[in-house]
Design a protein around this motif. Structure first.
Motif, PDB file in Angstrom:
ATOM      1  N   GLU A  71      48.968  45.165  37.628  1.00 58.93           N
ATOM      2  CA  GLU A  71      48.023  44.495  38.397  1.00 58.93           C
ATOM      3  C   GLU A  71      46.328  45.215  38.754  1.00 58.93           C
ATOM      4  O   GLU A  71      45.716  44.446  38.382  1.00 58.93           O
ATOM      5  N   SER A  72      46.539  46.762  38.554  1.00 56.28           N
ATOM      6  CA  SER A  72      45.429  47.360  38.229  1.00 56.28           C
ATOM      7  C   SER A  72      44.562  47.066  36.918  1.00 56.28           C
ATOM      8  O   SER A  72      42.923  46.702  36.626  1.00 56.28           O
ATOM      9  N   CYS A  73      45.308  46.212  35.753  1.00 57.69           N
ATOM     10  CA  CYS A  73      44.669  46.552  34.802  1.00 57.69           C
ATOM     11  C   CYS A  73      44.338  44.779  34.730  1.00 57.69           C
ATOM     12  O   CYS A  73      43.301  44.358  33.698  1.00 57.69           O
ATOM     13  N   ALA A  74      45.141  44.158  35.343  1.00 57.04           N
ATOM     14  CA  ALA A  74      44.678  42.515  35.515  1.00 57.04           C
ATOM     15  C   ALA A  74      43.449  42.346  36.816  1.00 57.04           C
ATOM     16  O   ALA A  74      42.734  41.618  35.657  1.00 57.04           O
ATOM     17  N   ASP A  75      43.582  42.870  37.560  1.00 62.17           N
ATOM     18  CA  ASP A  75      42.157  43.140  38.446  1.00 62.17           C
ATOM     19  C   ASP A  75      40.589  43.179  37.936  1.00 62.17           C
ATOM     20  O   ASP A  75      40.167  42.974  37.681  1.00 62.17           O
ATOM     21  N   ALA A  76      41.096  44.567  36.216  1.00 62.38           N
ATOM     22  CA  ALA A  76      40.010  45.050  35.547  1.00 62.38           C
ATOM     23  C   ALA A  76      38.985  44.234  34.784  1.00 62.38           C
ATOM     24  O   ALA A  76      38.015  43.812  34.644  1.00 62.38           O
ATOM     25  N   VAL A  77      40.537  43.779  34.096  1.00 61.40           N
ATOM     26  CA  VAL A  77      40.554  42.462  32.793  1.00 61.40           C
ATOM     27  C   VAL A  77      39.829  41.441  33.699  1.00 61.40           C
ATOM     28  O   VAL A  77      38.398  40.264  32.929  1.00 61.40           O
ATOM     29  N   SER A  78      39.769  40.562  34.991  1.00 67.15           N
ATOM     30  CA  SER A  78      39.180  39.695  35.500  1.00 67.15           C
ATOM     31  C   SER A  78      37.920  40.035  36.011  1.00 67.15           C
ATOM     32  O   SER A  78      36.971  39.122  35.905  1.00 67.15           O
ATOM     33  N   ASP A  79      37.569  41.534  36.648  1.00 67.58           N
ATOM     34  CA  ASP A  79      36.373  41.384  37.294  1.00 67.58           C
ATOM     35  C   ASP A  79      35.192  41.850  35.981  1.00 67.58           C
ATOM     36  O   ASP A  79      33.658  41.570  35.850  1.00 67.58           O
ATOM     37  N   LEU A  80      35.667  42.087  35.199  1.00 61.64           N
ATOM     38  CA  LEU A  80      35.176  42.869  33.518  1.00 61.64           C
ATOM     39  C   LEU A  80      34.844  41.567  32.762  1.00 61.64           C
ATOM     40  O   LEU A  80      33.294  40.629  32.098  1.00 61.64           O
ATOM     41  N   PHE A 135      42.813  54.244  38.175  1.00 66.03           N
ATOM     42  CA  PHE A 135      41.586  53.932  38.471  1.00 66.03           C
ATOM     43  C   PHE A 135      40.309  54.981  38.556  1.00 66.03           C
ATOM     44  O   PHE A 135      40.869  54.386  39.691  1.00 66.03           O
ATOM     45  N   THR A 136      39.961  55.878  37.973  1.00 69.67           N
ATOM     46  CA  THR A 136      39.671  56.891  38.069  1.00 69.67           C
ATOM     47  C   THR A 136      38.343  57.043  38.044  1.00 69.67           C
ATOM     48  O   THR A 136      37.494  57.907  37.980  1.00 69.67           O
ATOM     49  N   ALA A 137      37.687  56.324  36.562  1.00 73.65           N
ATOM     50  CA  ALA A 137      36.791  56.504  35.890  1.00 73.65           C
ATOM     51  C   ALA A 137      35.917  54.910  36.223  1.00 73.65           C
ATOM     52  O   ALA A 137      35.395  55.004  37.323  1.00 73.65           O
ATOM     53  N   TYR A 138      35.441  54.742  35.256  1.00 70.53           N
ATOM     54  CA  TYR A 138      34.863  53.145  35.755  1.00 70.53           C
ATOM     55  C   TYR A 138      35.046  52.421  36.169  1.00 70.53           C
ATOM     56  O   TYR A 138      36.447  51.842  35.899  1.00 70.53           O
ATOM     57  N   ASP A 139      34.457  51.260  36.927  1.00 70.00           N
ATOM     58  CA  ASP A 139      35.119  49.891  37.275  1.00 70.00           C
ATOM     59  C   ASP A 139      33.749  49.006  37.252  1.00 70.00           C
ATOM     60  O   ASP A 139      33.184  49.015  36.096  1.00 70.00           O
TER      61      ASP A 139
END
Length: 291
Positions: A159-168, A125-129
Motif C-alpha cells: 500500500e505504501s509503495c502504491a501511494d509513493a508511485v502515485s505521488d511521484l 518509508f523513512t527517507a524521501y517522500d
C-alpha cells in the motif's frame, strides 16, 4: 577526500545547513534520463541507511563515510555514468561536494526494514517522500517492495509503495520499484531469485499505483531472464547484487540481460564501489562498456 574538503563539508552542515538546498537549486539537471550511449547507468549507495554495510568479505565496508564518498565521487566522474541512487544524507553530501551536476538523481524512500531485524519486512518509508524529491529537483524515487505471502506486513508495504508511485507520478517523477518475492528463513529474509518468482514480483510491482506511466523496475539477474522480463512492458534496470569474486561472470550476465528489449541500463552499488582488487575506476569502466 582531503582534510580541507572534509572540514568544509562538516562546516557547511554545522553552520550553513541551508547550503544543501542552495546546492540543490544550483545543480545542473540532466536533459534526459539516458546518457549518450542510450542507457541509464546508475551507482547505488542507499545500503547504509538500511544497516547493510557489508561489501563482499568486508562486514563494515560502507561504514566509513569518507571512503564511501571518495568511491562515489570517483565512480560518478567516469565517462558514461549518468546517475546515482541514495538516501538524503548521502545525496546531500554529494550535493555539497558538487558531484551531481548533469546526473539523474533518484532518492531512496523506504529504508525502515532494517537488514537482519525481526521487522525487516515491515518496510516503512523513512527517507524521501515524493514532495521532498520534487523540492530537491531530483528525477525520481526508488522503493524496495518485498512480497512475502506468509507475512501480514507485506500488505502495508504494498500500500505504501502504491501511494509513493502515485505521488511521484503526480509530480511527473520516475518511480523505481525494486520487487522481490521474499521469505523469512533461519531468522533472515531471503529473496527468491528464480524466474517464476520474478515473473510474479514484476507483475505485482507493475500494477502498483494509480498509473504506471512513470514506473520503472529495478530487477536482479535470474536464470531464464527472458521469462522474468516478459511479465511486463515497463522499462527496467538491472541491479548488481552482492560483490562477486568472479566479476567476469557477473559482467557476462549483465551483458546478456542488457540485450532484452525492456532493459534500459544498470543500477549497481557494491559490485562497482568495492570490487575485487579495489579498482573502482576499472570496474565502472568495464560496466559502462557493456552498455
Amino acid at each position: 577526500m582531503d582534510d580541507d574538503r572534509f572540514r568544509e563539508l562538516i562546516t557547511a552542515r554545522v553552520s550553513r545547513p541551508a547550503a544543501i538546498a542552495e546546492a540543490a537549486a544550483k545543480r545542473r539537471r540532466p536533459t534526459s534520463l539516458l546518457a549518450d550511449h542510450g542507457r541509464l547507468m546508475m551507482i547505488a549507495a542507499d545500503h547504509p541507511a538500511r544497516g547493510a554495510l557489508a561489501a563482499g568479505s568486508r562486514p563494515f565496508a560502507m561504514g566509513d563515510r569518507v571512503d564511501l564518498l571518495d568511491r562515489l565521487v570517483l565512480a560518478l566522474s567516469r565517462p558514461g555514468v549518468n546517475g546515482v541512487l541514495g538516501t538524503p544524507d548521502v545525496l546531500e553530501d554529494l550535493l555539497l561536494l558538487g558531484a551531481l551536476d548533469d546526473k539523474v538523481v533518484i532518492g531512496s524512500m523506504n529504508r525502515g526494514g532494517l537488514a537482519g531485524t525481526v521487522f525487516e519486512l515491515d518496510d516503512r518509508f523513512t527517507a524521501y517522500d515524493a514532495q521532498a524529491i520534487a523540492d530537491a529537483g531530483f528525477e525520481g524515487g526508488k522503493m524496495l517492495t518485498r512480497i512475502d505471502p506468509n507475512d501480514p506486513a507485506t500488505v502495508a508495504t504494498l500500500e505504501s509503495c502504491a501511494d509513493a508511485v502515485s505521488d511521484l507520478a503526480r509530480h511527473r517523477l520516475l518511480a523505481m520499484v525494486e520487487p522481490f518475492i521474499s521469505h523469512r528463513a533461519e531468522g533472515r529474509v531471503r529473496n527468491e531469485l528464480t524466474a517464476d518468482a520474478m515473473v510474479l514480483a514484476n507483475a505485482i510491482a507493475a500494477g502498483l499505483g494509480s498509473t504506471s506511466a512513470y514506473t520503472w523496475l529495478k530487477v536482479p539477474i535470474v536464470d531464464e531472464m527472458e521469462r522474468a522480463m516478459a511479465a511486463t512492458t515497463l522499462p527496467a534496470l538491472i541491479l548488481g547484487g552482492e560483490v562477486a569474486e568472479d566479476q567476469q561472470a557477473t559482467f557476462a550476465n549483465w551483458q546478456k540481460a542488457l540485450a532484452l528489449p525492456t532493459v534500459q541500463g544498470l543500477v549497481i552499488g557494491r559490485s562497482l564501489l568495492y570490487p575485487p582488487g579495489d579498482d573502482v575506476a576499472a570496474a565502472v569502466d568495464t560496466a559502462v562498456g557493456l552498455l
